[in-house]
Design a protein around this motif. Structure first.
Motif, PDB file in Angstrom:
ATOM      1  N   GLU A 163      13.400  10.629   3.438  1.00 32.86           N
ATOM      2  CA  GLU A 163      12.525   9.939   4.377  1.00 32.86           C
ATOM      3  C   GLU A 163      11.087  10.172   3.941  1.00 32.86           C
ATOM      4  O   GLU A 163      10.798  11.060   3.151  1.00 32.86           O
ATOM      5  CB  GLU A 163      12.718  10.446   5.801  1.00 32.86           C
ATOM      6  N   GLY A 164      10.219   9.360   4.470  1.00 36.36           N
ATOM      7  CA  GLY A 164       8.804   9.471   4.160  1.00 36.36           C
ATOM      8  C   GLY A 164       8.330   8.264   3.380  1.00 36.36           C
ATOM      9  O   GLY A 164       9.039   7.246   3.262  1.00 36.36           O
ATOM     10  N   GLU A 165       7.121   8.360   2.841  1.00 34.35           N
ATOM     11  CA  GLU A 165       6.594   7.279   2.052  1.00 34.35           C
ATOM     12  C   GLU A 165       5.609   7.810   1.042  1.00 34.35           C
ATOM     13  O   GLU A 165       5.026   8.884   1.232  1.00 34.35           O
ATOM     14  CB  GLU A 165       5.943   6.205   2.947  1.00 34.35           C
ATOM     15  N   ILE A 166       5.457   7.058  -0.040  1.00 32.75           N
ATOM     16  CA  ILE A 166       4.410   7.347  -1.003  1.00 32.75           C
ATOM     17  C   ILE A 166       3.432   6.171  -0.941  1.00 32.75           C
ATOM     18  O   ILE A 166       3.833   5.043  -0.639  1.00 32.75           O
ATOM     19  CB  ILE A 166       4.969   7.565  -2.420  1.00 32.75           C
ATOM     20  N   GLU A 178      16.636  21.651   2.585  1.00 29.64           N
ATOM     21  CA  GLU A 178      15.481  20.817   2.903  1.00 29.64           C
ATOM     22  C   GLU A 178      14.492  20.914   1.748  1.00 29.64           C
ATOM     23  O   GLU A 178      14.208  22.020   1.279  1.00 29.64           O
ATOM     24  CB  GLU A 178      14.791  21.291   4.181  1.00 29.64           C
ATOM     25  N   VAL A 179      13.998  19.761   1.284  1.00 27.14           N
ATOM     26  CA  VAL A 179      13.069  19.741   0.155  1.00 27.14           C
ATOM     27  C   VAL A 179      11.901  18.823   0.488  1.00 27.14           C
ATOM     28  O   VAL A 179      12.097  17.734   1.027  1.00 27.14           O
ATOM     29  CB  VAL A 179      13.757  19.262  -1.143  1.00 27.14           C
ATOM     30  N   GLU A 180      10.692  19.268   0.160  1.00 27.60           N
ATOM     31  CA  GLU A 180       9.502  18.413   0.211  1.00 27.60           C
ATOM     32  C   GLU A 180       9.067  18.157  -1.225  1.00 27.60           C
ATOM     33  O   GLU A 180       8.802  19.093  -1.986  1.00 27.60           O
ATOM     34  CB  GLU A 180       8.367  19.060   0.991  1.00 27.60           C
ATOM     35  N   ASP A 185       0.825  -1.208   0.000  1.00 27.57           N
ATOM     36  CA  ASP A 185       0.000   0.000   0.000  1.00 27.57           C
ATOM     37  C   ASP A 185       0.858   1.257   0.000  1.00 27.57           C
ATOM     38  O   ASP A 185       0.485   2.267  -0.574  1.00 27.57           O
ATOM     39  CB  ASP A 185      -0.930   0.016   1.215  1.00 27.57           C
ATOM     40  N   CYS A 186       2.021   1.201   0.674  1.00 24.48           N
ATOM     41  CA  CYS A 186       2.934   2.344   0.742  1.00 24.48           C
ATOM     42  C   CYS A 186       4.365   1.864   0.528  1.00 24.48           C
ATOM     43  O   CYS A 186       4.698   0.722   0.838  1.00 24.48           O
ATOM     44  CB  CYS A 186       2.835   3.049   2.091  1.00 24.48           C
ATOM     45  N   ILE A 187       5.190   2.743  -0.005  1.00 24.11           N
ATOM     46  CA  ILE A 187       6.609   2.472  -0.225  1.00 24.11           C
ATOM     47  C   ILE A 187       7.423   3.480   0.582  1.00 24.11           C
ATOM     48  O   ILE A 187       7.239   4.689   0.442  1.00 24.11           O
ATOM     49  CB  ILE A 187       6.992   2.603  -1.717  1.00 24.11           C
ATOM     50  N   SER A 188       8.320   2.990   1.430  1.00 25.37           N
ATOM     51  CA  SER A 188       9.224   3.853   2.186  1.00 25.37           C
ATOM     52  C   SER A 188      10.226   4.475   1.220  1.00 25.37           C
ATOM     53  O   SER A 188      10.799   3.781   0.379  1.00 25.37           O
ATOM     54  CB  SER A 188       9.960   3.044   3.246  1.00 25.37           C
ATOM     55  N   MET A 189      10.446   5.774   1.332  1.00 19.85           N
ATOM     56  CA  MET A 189      11.326   6.501   0.408  1.00 19.85           C
ATOM     57  C   MET A 189      12.689   6.812   1.031  1.00 19.85           C
ATOM     58  O   MET A 189      13.270   7.858   0.804  1.00 19.85           O
ATOM     59  CB  MET A 189      10.644   7.790  -0.062  1.00 19.85           C
ATOM     60  N   GLY A 190      13.236   5.884   1.784  1.00 21.74           N
ATOM     61  CA  GLY A 190      14.543   6.081   2.408  1.00 21.74           C
ATOM     62  C   GLY A 190      15.672   5.995   1.406  1.00 21.74           C
ATOM     63  O   GLY A 190      15.571   5.337   0.378  1.00 21.74           O
ATOM     64  N   GLY A 191      16.754   6.670   1.710  1.00 20.73           N
ATOM     65  CA  GLY A 191      17.942   6.609   0.871  1.00 20.73           C
ATOM     66  C   GLY A 191      18.744   7.885   0.935  1.00 20.73           C
ATOM     67  O   GLY A 191      18.453   8.790   1.730  1.00 20.73           O
ATOM     68  N   GLY A 199       1.333   7.963  -4.981  1.00 22.92           N
ATOM     69  CA  GLY A 199       1.400   9.411  -4.909  1.00 22.92           C
ATOM     70  C   GLY A 199       1.686   9.847  -3.488  1.00 22.92           C
ATOM     71  O   GLY A 199       1.912   9.033  -2.594  1.00 22.92           O
ATOM     72  N   GLY A 200       1.672  11.151  -3.292  1.00 22.01           N
ATOM     73  CA  GLY A 200       1.941  11.704  -1.974  1.00 22.01           C
ATOM     74  C   GLY A 200       3.211  12.514  -1.976  1.00 22.01           C
ATOM     75  O   GLY A 200       3.660  12.999  -3.016  1.00 22.01           O
ATOM     76  N   ALA A 201       3.800  12.651  -0.805  1.00 24.74           N
ATOM     77  CA  ALA A 201       4.986  13.494  -0.649  1.00 24.74           C
ATOM     78  C   ALA A 201       6.010  12.794   0.241  1.00 24.74           C
ATOM     79  O   ALA A 201       5.660  11.976   1.087  1.00 24.74           O
ATOM     80  CB  ALA A 201       4.605  14.842  -0.050  1.00 24.74           C
ATOM     81  N   PHE A 202       7.277  13.130   0.013  1.00 21.42           N
ATOM     82  CA  PHE A 202       8.380  12.677   0.867  1.00 21.42           C
ATOM     83  C   PHE A 202       9.363  13.828   0.988  1.00 21.42           C
ATOM     84  O   PHE A 202       9.189  14.860   0.351  1.00 21.42           O
ATOM     85  CB  PHE A 202       9.023  11.391   0.331  1.00 21.42           C
TER      86      PHE A 202
END
Length: 144
Positions: free
Chosen positions: A138-141, A93-95, A11-17, A109-112
């Protein structure tokens, strides 16, 4: 009897890296990425920098993230750059807000976010060409 396994996309993918950055011009740069996205990124400013005082600037950007499997994310972004006058290092810092997703990211979709630093040669600032740096994501989509 053969066992069948159904693999459904999460359902969600972690956007770490992380990404190692190199600015090419005053308005654009590239990055080598590892983590959820293992590949490269291209980014550019889509607005002028707006000084909000104390060496802090806000502006908009867009990015294209390309994974080695051919998957792509295209984003529209809000950035904040805190420049430093002491050590030549600036905080970035970027969103990122996903506006297009293909391949393994299709339907997400979404934001990280990312946060990191830029370092530049003496006499330059964090937005001029030939700055280098690193950011951590960091974050997830999630599925729409």
């Amino acid at each position: 009897m053969a066992i069948q396994r159904h693999t459904e996309a999460p359902d969600c993918i972690s956007m770490g890296g992380t990404a190692n950055l190199f600015t090419m011009t005053e308005r654009s740069g590239i990055g080598a990425m590892t983590g959820t996205i293992d590949g490269a990124a291209y980014g550019e400013n889509t607005s002028d920098l707006n000084s909000v005082g104390n060496g802090r600037f806000e502006y908009t950007m867009c990015h294209v993230f390309l994974d080695k499997c051919g998957s792509k994310l295209r984003t529209q972004d809000r950035a904040v750059l805190q420049t430093s006058t002491e050590d030549g290092v600036s905080i970035l810092e970027v969103e990122y807000t996903v506006v297009e997703a293909t391949g393994r990211f299709a339907g997400y979709g979404g934001a990280f976010r990312s946060r990191g630093w830029l370092s530049m040669r003496e006499g330059e600032n964090g937005i001029d060409q030939h700055a280098v740096g690193v950011v951590r994501f960091e974050g997830e989509i999630c599925r729409k």
